[in-house]
Enzyme design. Sequence first.
Site, PDB file in Angstrom:
ATOM      1  N   HIS A   1     -58.323   0.699   5.749  1.00 20.83           N
ATOM      2  CA  HIS A   1     -59.620   1.176   5.272  1.00 20.83           C
ATOM      3  C   HIS A   1     -59.952   2.528   5.883  1.00 20.83           C
ATOM      4  CE1 HIS A   1     -61.866  -0.272   9.076  1.00 20.83           C
ATOM      5  NE2 HIS A   1     -60.589  -0.504   9.274  1.00 20.83           N
TER       6      HIS A   1
ATOM      7  N   CYS B   1     -65.180   4.873   2.728  1.00 19.88           N
ATOM      8  CA  CYS B   1     -64.448   3.605   2.515  1.00 19.88           C
ATOM      9  C   CYS B   1     -64.149   3.296   1.055  1.00 19.88           C
ATOM     10  CB  CYS B   1     -65.207   2.445   3.163  1.00 19.88           C
ATOM     11  SG  CYS B   1     -66.819   2.092   2.434  1.00 19.88           S
TER      12      CYS B   1
ATOM     13  N   HIS C   1     -69.177  -1.840   3.297  1.00 26.17           N
ATOM     14  CA  HIS C   1     -67.848  -1.367   3.687  1.00 26.17           C
ATOM     15  C   HIS C   1     -66.792  -2.165   2.933  1.00 26.17           C
ATOM     16  CE1 HIS C   1     -65.095   0.843   6.181  1.00 26.17           C
ATOM     17  NE2 HIS C   1     -64.481  -0.270   6.578  1.00 26.17           N
TER      18      HIS C   1
END
Length: 201
Positions: free
Chosen positions: A173, A102, A155
């Site tokens: 993402h 990520c 994240h």
Amino acid sequence: MKIKRIVISALILTCGFTAVPQTSKKALSAHNKIHSEQLANAKSRMDKNVITNMLREDIAKKEEHTISEESSKMISDLLSEAHRYIGRPYVHGAKGPKAFDCSGFTSYVYRQFGYTISPSSRAQYTEGTNVERNDLRKGDLVFFTSRRSGKNVGHVGIVVSADNESGDFKFIHASVKGVKVSDFEGYYLGRYVGARRIITE
């Protein structure tokens, strides 16, 4: 005859004096009416001024969040670049361009436009400027916890669209299923941590 004239004169004078209070009452009533109208007009002007000031403040607030045409174009290009990698696989620690994790994805995309940000999501959460969810715009970084991070940032993604009325947004993402665009819903709702703005001007 003299007495009659005196009586008539006295009556005229009496009527004159009694008429004064009646005239004064009418004048007072008219004055009060005018005064009330003036107060109403003044209140109306005050209300208009308050509304005008509120509008000015609202416009000024919105202007604070505007960016230059050049930066706006850059963000548009940045998102186009990010979309080029949709479907690329997720690999922990990968920094692109064949595979990403990520934060590797966000740092790689930003690097293509001259912005060096950390390849760590937790470190990225300290960069740029803080943004409230109802002020998000395209290009902002959004952060979440993950199953392994506990309550910490785990994240990160890049906002592709935002509805500031509802606080909803879409973001691109590198998920465990690869690079994709997701809605702010389901799994991500309870994991949202905050947002940072890298392109501020």
